[in-house]
Design an enzyme around this catalytic site. Structure first.
Site, PDB file in Angstrom:
ATOM      1  CD  GLU A  57       5.898  -2.444   5.304  1.00  0.00           C
ATOM      2  OE1 GLU A  57       5.860  -3.086   4.254  1.00  0.00           O
ATOM      3  OE2 GLU A  57       6.338  -1.261   5.371  1.00  0.00           O
ATOM      4  N   GLY A  86       0.890  -3.398   3.330  1.00  0.00           N
ATOM      5  CA  GLY A  86       0.200  -3.157   2.054  1.00  0.00           C
ATOM      6  C   GLY A  86       0.922  -2.158   1.166  1.00  0.00           C
ATOM      7  N   GLY A  87       1.871  -1.404   1.745  1.00  0.00           N
ATOM      8  CA  GLY A  87       2.714  -0.523   0.926  1.00  0.00           C
ATOM      9  C   GLY A  87       1.962   0.606   0.236  1.00  0.00           C
ATOM     10  CB  THR A  88       2.867   2.419  -2.888  1.00  0.00           C
ATOM     11  OG1 THR A  88       4.242   2.393  -2.521  1.00  0.00           O
ATOM     12  CG2 THR A  88       2.527   3.729  -3.556  1.00  0.00           C
ATOM     13  CB  CYS A  89      -1.277  -0.481  -3.994  1.00  0.00           C
ATOM     14  SG  CYS A  89      -2.894  -0.725  -4.711  1.00  0.00           S
ATOM     15  CG  HIS A 102     -27.913  -2.026 -27.545  1.00  0.00           C
ATOM     16  ND1 HIS A 102     -27.197  -0.966 -28.055  1.00  0.00           N
ATOM     17  CD2 HIS A 102     -29.164  -1.562 -27.267  1.00  0.00           C
ATOM     18  CE1 HIS A 102     -27.981   0.105 -28.110  1.00  0.00           C
ATOM     19  NE2 HIS A 102     -29.178  -0.235 -27.636  1.00  0.00           N
TER      20      HIS A 102
HETATM   21  C1  LIG Z   1      -0.637   8.271  -6.244  1.00  0.00           C
HETATM   22  C2  LIG Z   1      -0.448   6.890  -6.829  1.00  0.00           C
HETATM   23  C3  LIG Z   1      -1.516   6.279  -7.439  1.00  0.00           C
HETATM   24  C4  LIG Z   1      -1.349   5.017  -7.986  1.00  0.00           C
HETATM   25  N1  LIG Z   1      -2.419   4.434  -8.606  1.00  0.00           N
HETATM   26  C5  LIG Z   1      -2.281   3.222  -9.169  1.00  0.00           C
HETATM   27  C6  LIG Z   1      -3.371   2.584  -9.808  1.00  0.00           C
HETATM   28  O1  LIG Z   1      -4.481   3.136  -9.877  1.00  0.00           O
HETATM   29  N2  LIG Z   1      -3.175   1.350 -10.339  1.00  0.00           N
HETATM   30  C7  LIG Z   1      -1.973   0.720 -10.274  1.00  0.00           C
HETATM   31  O2  LIG Z   1      -1.848  -0.395 -10.773  1.00  0.00           O
HETATM   32  N3  LIG Z   1      -0.921   1.299  -9.667  1.00  0.00           N
HETATM   33  C8  LIG Z   1      -1.042   2.516  -9.118  1.00  0.00           C
HETATM   34  N4  LIG Z   1       0.031   3.089  -8.476  1.00  0.00           N
HETATM   35  C9  LIG Z   1       1.297   2.339  -8.400  1.00  0.00           C
HETATM   36  C10 LIG Z   1       1.214   1.265  -7.308  1.00  0.00           C
HETATM   37  O3  LIG Z   1       0.827   1.849  -6.086  1.00  0.00           O
HETATM   38  C11 LIG Z   1       2.545   0.522  -7.140  1.00  0.00           C
HETATM   39  O4  LIG Z   1       2.996   0.133  -8.411  1.00  0.00           O
HETATM   40  C12 LIG Z   1       2.300  -0.713  -6.280  1.00  0.00           C
HETATM   41  O5  LIG Z   1       1.994  -0.299  -4.974  1.00  0.00           O
HETATM   42  C13 LIG Z   1       3.451  -1.728  -6.321  1.00  0.00           C
HETATM   43  O6  LIG Z   1       4.219  -1.634  -5.236  1.00  0.00           O
HETATM   44  P1  LIG Z   1       5.293  -2.724  -4.764  1.00  0.00           P
HETATM   45  O7  LIG Z   1       4.686  -4.056  -4.564  1.00  0.00           O
HETATM   46  O8  LIG Z   1       6.437  -2.626  -5.653  1.00  0.00           O
HETATM   47  O9  LIG Z   1       5.712  -2.115  -3.356  1.00  0.00           O
HETATM   48  P2  LIG Z   1       5.058  -1.041  -2.409  1.00  0.00           P
HETATM   49  O10 LIG Z   1       3.579  -1.113  -2.450  1.00  0.00           O
HETATM   50  O11 LIG Z   1       5.670   0.275  -2.672  1.00  0.00           O
HETATM   51  O12 LIG Z   1       5.496  -1.572  -0.983  1.00  0.00           O
HETATM   52  C14 LIG Z   1       6.814  -1.662  -0.571  1.00  0.00           C
HETATM   53  C15 LIG Z   1       6.829  -1.867   0.932  1.00  0.00           C
HETATM   54  O13 LIG Z   1       8.156  -2.127   1.344  1.00  0.00           O
HETATM   55  C16 LIG Z   1       8.407  -1.446   2.560  1.00  0.00           C
HETATM   56  N5  LIG Z   1       9.850  -1.253   2.650  1.00  0.00           N
HETATM   57  C17 LIG Z   1      10.639  -0.503   1.838  1.00  0.00           C
HETATM   58  N6  LIG Z   1      11.929  -0.613   2.204  1.00  0.00           N
HETATM   59  C18 LIG Z   1      11.961  -1.436   3.271  1.00  0.00           C
HETATM   60  C19 LIG Z   1      13.008  -1.918   4.096  1.00  0.00           C
HETATM   61  N7  LIG Z   1      14.285  -1.600   3.860  1.00  0.00           N
HETATM   62  N8  LIG Z   1      12.688  -2.723   5.136  1.00  0.00           N
HETATM   63  C20 LIG Z   1      11.396  -3.073   5.368  1.00  0.00           C
HETATM   64  N9  LIG Z   1      10.364  -2.649   4.610  1.00  0.00           N
HETATM   65  C21 LIG Z   1      10.639  -1.848   3.568  1.00  0.00           C
HETATM   66  C22 LIG Z   1       7.623  -0.149   2.409  1.00  0.00           C
HETATM   67  O14 LIG Z   1       7.340   0.416   3.672  1.00  0.00           O
HETATM   68  C23 LIG Z   1       6.375  -0.630   1.694  1.00  0.00           C
HETATM   69  O15 LIG Z   1       5.351  -0.975   2.595  1.00  0.00           O
HETATM   70  C24 LIG Z   1      -0.104   4.347  -7.909  1.00  0.00           C
HETATM   71  C25 LIG Z   1       0.970   4.962  -7.260  1.00  0.00           C
HETATM   72  C26 LIG Z   1       0.806   6.229  -6.739  1.00  0.00           C
HETATM   73  C27 LIG Z   1       1.968   6.871  -6.050  1.00  0.00           C
END
Ligand SMILES: Cc1cc2nc3c(=O)[nH]c(=O)nc-3n(C[C@H](O)[C@H](O)[C@H](O)COP(=O)(O)OP(=O)(O)OC[C@H]3O[C@@H](n4cnc5c(N)ncnc54)[C@H](O)[C@@H]3O)c2cc1C
Length: 468
Positions: A33, A38-41, A440
């Site tokens: 990482e 935990g990334g985006t979510c 209901h």
């Molecule tokens: C504002 C917003 C609101 C959202 N709300 C919702 C919602 O309500 N419900 C829903 O289902 N989805 C929602 N989403 C979408 C959801 O967040 C993503 O679809 C979800 O996080 C899936 O992500 P993922 O598993 O593909 O990777 P991500 O969660 O994006 O994680 C990828 C990880 O890889 C790491 N990484 C990247 N490149 C490298 C590298 N070269 N080397 C090492 N690490 C790396 C990053 O740092 C990151 O931690 C939302 C998105 C946004 C932007």
């Protein structure tokens, strides 16, 4: 060089559960990482935004208190520092849980570094080189910064930098009238900001049917959000009060002066700095990694899961990708991407829950389509809650009698949609749900009623006949 049975790049929604399964199966696993566990979510997407949506809902209800006979003494305002602290605490708990779980996992080594392919079986982390016959990519995506005139001359926010905002923008200008823009727009309006949404299309959230777009636009208007459709020529210039955004709409002032600008025009995959070319991995013209039904890339021994493969853009699709890969690798179960039914939520208030086809898609499929719908003003529970905005719509195949799709825009819509979704997975005729007894007073109790009032979808199929 350190050899592993499996390397996982990224700790989004697929990487951590996959690491757990592979490690439990006795494999020696490395997970990498580069930023936040935990990334985006967890950090900049679903979890923090839904925590903020909850604060905004509280603010909205407080403003409406008198409608419910509740007396609030004094003015109602939002403490943005407290809103941020609450959402930070919720995100942090989740982030720490993932980090702690990975770091304490037997057979799993955690690296905190940026990973790049050196070859199909080698991944470089700075001075370290890891190798494996199996590499799983879960690198996710990030906000697109569109090359609009003047965009680099003004300060702008994305969903990530919005997470640091702890003040109330005087006027938030949002570029993009889809999921991210609408959620942020409504919440900041409820916190007390003036909000303008600039959308280049002729309607909001154009993936949805026209009636749903229209209802959402009305919801935004009723809350005092300025929606500027047909904003064809968006551009920016610095202004003494913040940022001047040109919209050049067909109606209204051509320029909007905002204190803050949020760009919410889409996402791009994090594959541009991953060394995919060194591994020979094929990506499409937008950078998404091309995968097959079982999420294998063109390179044997490399899989891509989550947003970076372009087969989904949600937390549940990423997690489902993990389930598909684990089932294929560890259970001899040939699960596939096409087994799943499209479903998602839009977490404005009231929320939109969606499953399966839209009306437009159903008609294009040349089926005989039946439709049942009801405005939320005719749903008892919604009336009792004082939340009657929106509508429910269910589409049925007139021949097979299977449910094709649904849109529930209304209070509880994000939960109610699962009744429909699960019915769709069973492939049972809609009459099963029509005869089911629901509780209901709930929103879901109206689903059987709606299914009892199906009519041919006449708009584009005037010759359709009712065979139900
Ligand atoms: C504002 C917003 C609101 C959202 N709300 C919702 C919602 O309500 N419900 C829903 O289902 N989805 C929602 N989403 C979408 C959801 O967040 C993503 O679809 C979800 O996080 C899936 O992500 P993922 O598993 O593909 O990777 P991500 O969660 O994006 O994680 C990828 C990880 O890889 C790491 N990484 C990247 N490149 C490298 C590298 N070269 N080397 C090492 N690490 C790396 C990053 O740092 C990151 O931690 C939302 C998105 C946004 C932007």
């Amino acid at each position: 060089m350190t050899n592993y049975d499996a390397i996982i790049i990224g700790t989004g929604q697929a990487g951590p559960p996959l690491a757990k399964r592979l490690a439990a199966a006795g494999m020696k696993v490395a997970i990498i990482e580069r930023k936040f566990f935990g990334g985006t979510c967890v950090n900049t997407g679903c979890i923090p935004t839904k925590a903020m949506v909850a604060s905004a809902y509280a603010a909205h209800l407080a403003q409406r208190a008198a409608e419910y006979g509740v007396v609030v003494h004094g003015a109602i305002s939002t403490d943005m520092k407290a809103v941020k602290a609450r959402k930070d605490a919720i995100s942090e708990e989740s982030r720490i849980a993932i980090e702690t779980s990975l770091k304490g996992m037997q057979n799993c080594t955690v690296y905190q570094s940026h990973a790049r392919f050196e070859s199909p079986k080698e991944v470089r982390l700075g001075s370290e080189l890891l190798s494996s016959d199996r590499v799983f990519i879960n690198v996710g995506g990030r906000a697109v910064v569109p090359s609009l005139p003047g965009v680099n001359d003004v300060p702008y926010l994305t969903n990530s930098s919005m997470m640091a905002v702890d003040c109330l923008p005087r006027h938030l200008v949002i570029v993009g009238g889809s999921y991210v823009g609408l959620e942020f727009g409504q919440m900041f309006r409820r916190f007390g900001s003036e909000v303008t949404i600039l959308e280049k299309g002729h309607r909001l959230i154009r993936q949805e049917d026209e009636d749903i777009s229209k209802a959402i636009e009305e919801i935004m208007h009723e809350e005092g959000i300025n929606v500027r459709l047909n904003s064809k020529c968006i551009g920016f210039r610095p202004h003494s009060d913040g940022v001047a955004a040109t919209a050049e709409c067909t109606e209204g002032s051509p320029e909007v002066i905002g204190s803050h600008v949020l760009l919410a025009v889409g996402r791009r995959p994090n594959t541009d700095d991953l060394g995919v070319e060194k591994a020979g991995i094929v990506t499409d013209e937008r950078g998404y990694i091309v995968v097959d039904e079982q999420l294998r890339t063109n390179v044997p021994g490399i899989w891509a899961l989550g947003d970076c493969n372009g087969r989904g853009a949600f937390t549940h699709t990423s997690y489902n990708d993990y389930e598909i890969v684990a089932a294929n690798l560890l259970e001899g179960d040939a699960r596939r991407v096409s087994d799943r039914i499209t479903t998602y939520g839009l977490f404005i208030d009231p929320p939109l829950g969606r499953a399966g086809l839209t009306e437009t898609e159903a008609l294009k499929s040349a089926r005989q389509v039946l439709v049942g719908q009801r405005p939320m003003t005719r749903v008892g529970r919604a009336v009792e809650k004082g939340e009657t905005k929106g509508l429910m719509k269910i589409l049925v195949d007139g021949e097979s009698k299977q449910i094709l799709g649904a849109a529930i825009l209304g209070t509880g819509g994000d939960e109610v949609i699962h009744c429909v979704l699960d019915m769709m997975y069973t492939k049972a005729p809609y009459t099963v749900m029509q005869r089911a007894m629901h509780i209901h007073p709930t929103v879901a109790e109206l689903l059987p009623t709606i299914l009892g009032e199906l009519k041919p979808l006449m708009s584009l199929a005037p010759n359709a006949t009712l065979v139900a």
